[in-house]
Design a protein around this motif. Structure first.
Motif, PDB file in Angstrom:
ATOM      1  N   GLU A 161      -8.292   4.206 -47.624  1.00 16.13           N
ATOM      2  CA  GLU A 161      -9.338   4.527 -46.657  1.00 16.13           C
ATOM      3  C   GLU A 161      -9.415   3.422 -45.632  1.00 16.13           C
ATOM      4  N   LEU A 162      -9.462   3.800 -44.377  1.00 17.17           N
ATOM      5  CA  LEU A 162      -9.590   2.847 -43.299  1.00 17.17           C
ATOM      6  C   LEU A 162     -11.071   2.721 -42.978  1.00 17.17           C
ATOM      7  N   PRO A 163     -11.602   1.517 -42.956  1.00 17.35           N
ATOM      8  CA  PRO A 163     -13.040   1.350 -42.826  1.00 17.35           C
ATOM      9  C   PRO A 163     -13.605   1.780 -41.487  1.00 17.35           C
ATOM     10  N   SER A 164     -12.832   1.728 -40.413  1.00 18.39           N
ATOM     11  CA  SER A 164     -13.354   2.146 -39.120  1.00 18.39           C
ATOM     12  C   SER A 164     -12.211   2.577 -38.236  1.00 18.39           C
ATOM     13  N   ALA A 165     -12.536   3.291 -37.161  1.00 14.64           N
ATOM     14  CA  ALA A 165     -11.507   3.761 -36.246  1.00 14.64           C
ATOM     15  C   ALA A 165     -10.860   2.602 -35.505  1.00 14.64           C
ATOM     16  N   SER A 166     -11.569   1.533 -35.301  1.00 13.87           N
ATOM     17  CA  SER A 166     -11.023   0.426 -34.528  1.00 13.87           C
ATOM     18  C   SER A 166     -10.261  -0.579 -35.378  1.00 13.87           C
ATOM     19  N   GLY A 167     -10.506  -0.631 -36.702  1.00  9.33           N
ATOM     20  CA  GLY A 167      -9.804  -1.572 -37.557  1.00  9.33           C
ATOM     21  C   GLY A 167     -10.219  -2.996 -37.243  1.00  9.33           C
ATOM     22  N   ASP A 168      -9.283  -3.916 -37.278  1.00  8.72           N
ATOM     23  CA  ASP A 168      -9.536  -5.323 -36.994  1.00  8.72           C
ATOM     24  C   ASP A 168      -9.788  -5.494 -35.499  1.00  8.72           C
ATOM     25  N   PRO A 169     -10.942  -6.044 -35.098  1.00 14.77           N
ATOM     26  CA  PRO A 169     -11.222  -6.173 -33.672  1.00 14.77           C
ATOM     27  C   PRO A 169     -10.256  -7.118 -32.964  1.00 14.77           C
ATOM     28  N   ASP A 170      -9.629  -8.049 -33.701  1.00 12.61           N
ATOM     29  CA  ASP A 170      -8.686  -8.962 -33.072  1.00 12.61           C
ATOM     30  C   ASP A 170      -7.345  -8.299 -32.774  1.00 12.61           C
TER      31      ASP A 170
ATOM     32  N   GLU B 142       0.455  -4.592 -30.415  1.00 13.06           N
ATOM     33  CA  GLU B 142      -0.310  -4.879 -31.623  1.00 13.06           C
ATOM     34  C   GLU B 142       0.515  -4.313 -32.754  1.00 13.06           C
ATOM     35  N   ALA B 143       0.884  -5.159 -33.735  1.00 12.26           N
ATOM     36  CA  ALA B 143       1.805  -4.712 -34.787  1.00 12.26           C
ATOM     37  C   ALA B 143       1.404  -5.297 -36.132  1.00 12.26           C
ATOM     38  N   GLN B 144       1.763  -4.557 -37.189  1.00 14.68           N
ATOM     39  CA  GLN B 144       1.556  -5.052 -38.545  1.00 14.68           C
ATOM     40  C   GLN B 144       2.544  -4.384 -39.484  1.00 14.68           C
ATOM     41  N   VAL B 145       2.808  -5.061 -40.594  1.00 12.38           N
ATOM     42  CA  VAL B 145       3.615  -4.509 -41.676  1.00 12.38           C
ATOM     43  C   VAL B 145       2.745  -4.542 -42.929  1.00 12.38           C
ATOM     44  N   VAL B 146       2.620  -3.381 -43.592  1.00 15.35           N
ATOM     45  CA  VAL B 146       1.802  -3.277 -44.791  1.00 15.35           C
ATOM     46  C   VAL B 146       2.637  -2.709 -45.930  1.00 15.35           C
ATOM     47  N   VAL B 147       2.224  -2.984 -47.153  1.00 13.98           N
ATOM     48  CA  VAL B 147       2.909  -2.477 -48.343  1.00 13.98           C
ATOM     49  C   VAL B 147       2.553  -1.014 -48.531  1.00 13.98           C
TER      50      VAL B 147
ATOM     51  N   GLU C 257      -0.184  -9.061 -35.872  1.00 12.35           N
ATOM     52  CA  GLU C 257      -0.440  -9.908 -34.717  1.00 12.35           C
ATOM     53  C   GLU C 257      -0.431  -9.097 -33.431  1.00 12.35           C
ATOM     54  N   ARG C 258      -0.924  -9.747 -32.402  1.00 10.77           N
ATOM     55  CA  ARG C 258      -0.916  -9.194 -31.047  1.00 10.77           C
ATOM     56  C   ARG C 258      -0.035 -10.107 -30.215  1.00 10.77           C
ATOM     57  N   MET C 259       0.823  -9.521 -29.371  1.00 10.09           N
ATOM     58  CA  MET C 259       1.707 -10.322 -28.532  1.00 10.09           C
ATOM     59  C   MET C 259       1.915  -9.634 -27.190  1.00 10.09           C
ATOM     60  N   THR C 260       2.220 -10.428 -26.193  1.00 15.72           N
ATOM     61  CA  THR C 260       2.554  -9.900 -24.873  1.00 15.72           C
ATOM     62  C   THR C 260       4.037 -10.112 -24.660  1.00 15.72           C
ATOM     63  N   LEU C 261       4.738  -9.031 -24.359  1.00 12.61           N
ATOM     64  CA  LEU C 261       6.178  -9.084 -24.131  1.00 12.61           C
ATOM     65  C   LEU C 261       6.436  -8.832 -22.647  1.00 12.61           C
TER      66      LEU C 261
ATOM     67  N   ARG D 290       8.210  -1.216 -50.723  1.00 11.90           N
ATOM     68  CA  ARG D 290       8.415  -0.510 -49.448  1.00 11.90           C
ATOM     69  C   ARG D 290       7.354  -0.963 -48.453  1.00 11.90           C
ATOM     70  N   HIS D 291       7.720  -0.929 -47.186  1.00  4.20           N
ATOM     71  CA  HIS D 291       6.804  -1.350 -46.133  1.00  4.20           C
ATOM     72  C   HIS D 291       6.594  -0.245 -45.106  1.00  4.20           C
ATOM     73  N   LEU D 292       5.421  -0.284 -44.500  1.00  2.00           N
ATOM     74  CA  LEU D 292       5.090   0.610 -43.387  1.00  2.00           C
ATOM     75  C   LEU D 292       4.831  -0.277 -42.181  1.00  2.00           C
ATOM     76  N   PHE D 293       5.541  -0.010 -41.101  1.00  2.00           N
ATOM     77  CA  PHE D 293       5.357  -0.753 -39.854  1.00  2.00           C
ATOM     78  C   PHE D 293       4.464   0.098 -38.960  1.00  2.00           C
ATOM     79  N   GLN D 294       3.342  -0.463 -38.519  1.00  2.00           N
ATOM     80  CA  GLN D 294       2.424   0.230 -37.620  1.00  2.00           C
ATOM     81  C   GLN D 294       2.313  -0.573 -36.337  1.00  2.00           C
ATOM     82  N   TYR D 295       2.275   0.147 -35.220  1.00  2.00           N
ATOM     83  CA  TYR D 295       2.134  -0.561 -33.960  1.00  2.00           C
ATOM     84  C   TYR D 295       1.470   0.329 -32.927  1.00  2.00           C
ATOM     85  N   ARG D 296       0.952  -0.349 -31.926  1.00  2.00           N
ATOM     86  CA  ARG D 296       0.334   0.307 -30.782  1.00  2.00           C
ATOM     87  C   ARG D 296       0.685  -0.578 -29.591  1.00  2.00           C
ATOM     88  N   CYS D 297       1.144   0.016 -28.501  1.00  2.00           N
ATOM     89  CA  CYS D 297       1.454  -0.792 -27.337  1.00  2.00           C
ATOM     90  C   CYS D 297       0.868  -0.156 -26.083  1.00  2.00           C
TER      91      CYS D 297
END
Length: 185
Positions: A74-83, A178-183, A96-100, A117-124
């Protein structure tokens, strides 16, 4: 041939018809009330109006063969981590968040081989195009994505859970990633 019907037969027929109608209405109500809701995995519900509870979001993994739920987060909110702006998970390997900027060297990130196994999630977002390369696959996989702010998930399949990713902006402009890798359970 003439069939005679008395008042008792008519009454029994009316009672039987009423019982059938009642059973159909009750069954329809029960079916509607207990039916599972369906939709795309990770779909975002519309924002609630004032005074209502926020919708719940989550990620569910289902065994395609049996239909059994294997894992649910369950994801606690639609926005997730504000950072970072991504959903929050307890088993996050990195985020992390990065500017390319186009023309600069790619940014590489690697997680240790932990056997899962990992899940890669990102938003750009931005006026550039994102190029993602998964370097642990043979041959390496590459995806070029227009940055529209959409949340994207990609299951990684490296040997022993090893995760090696490379990010770069291509074409004119820059990309906010904005990217993350989760189990993945």
């Amino acid at each position: 041939m003439r069939v005679e019907v008395d008042g008792g037969d008519r009454l029994r027929g009316a009672v039987l018809a009423g019982a059938v109608l009642l059973a159909l209405v009750g069954g329809g109500w029960w079916w509607s009330a207990t039916a599972p809701t369906t939709g795309p995995v990770g779909a975002v519900s519309p924002q609630p109006s004032a005074g209502t509870e926020a919708p719940r979001r989550g990620v569910v993994m289902i065994d395609a063969r049996t239909g059994r739920v294997l894992a649910s987060t369950e994801l606690p909110s639609a926005s997730g981590d504000p950072d970072v702006g991504l959903p929050t998970f307890t088993d996050t390997r990195w985020r992390e968040r990065m500017t390319l900027v186009a023309g600069r060297a790619p940014v590489r990130r690697e997680s240790p081989a932990d056997g899962v196994r990992h899940l890669f999630q990102y938003r750009c977002s931005g006026d550039g195009t994102l190029l993602v390369a998964i370097l642990h696959d043979d041959p390496p996989q590459r995806r070029q994505i227009d940055c529209d702010g959409e949340l994207v998930a990609w299951e990684l399949t490296g040997q022993g859970g090893r995760t090696r990713l490379e990010f770069s902006a291509v074409g004119p402009g820059s990309v906010e990633l904005e990217a993350q890798v989760v189990v993945v359970p």
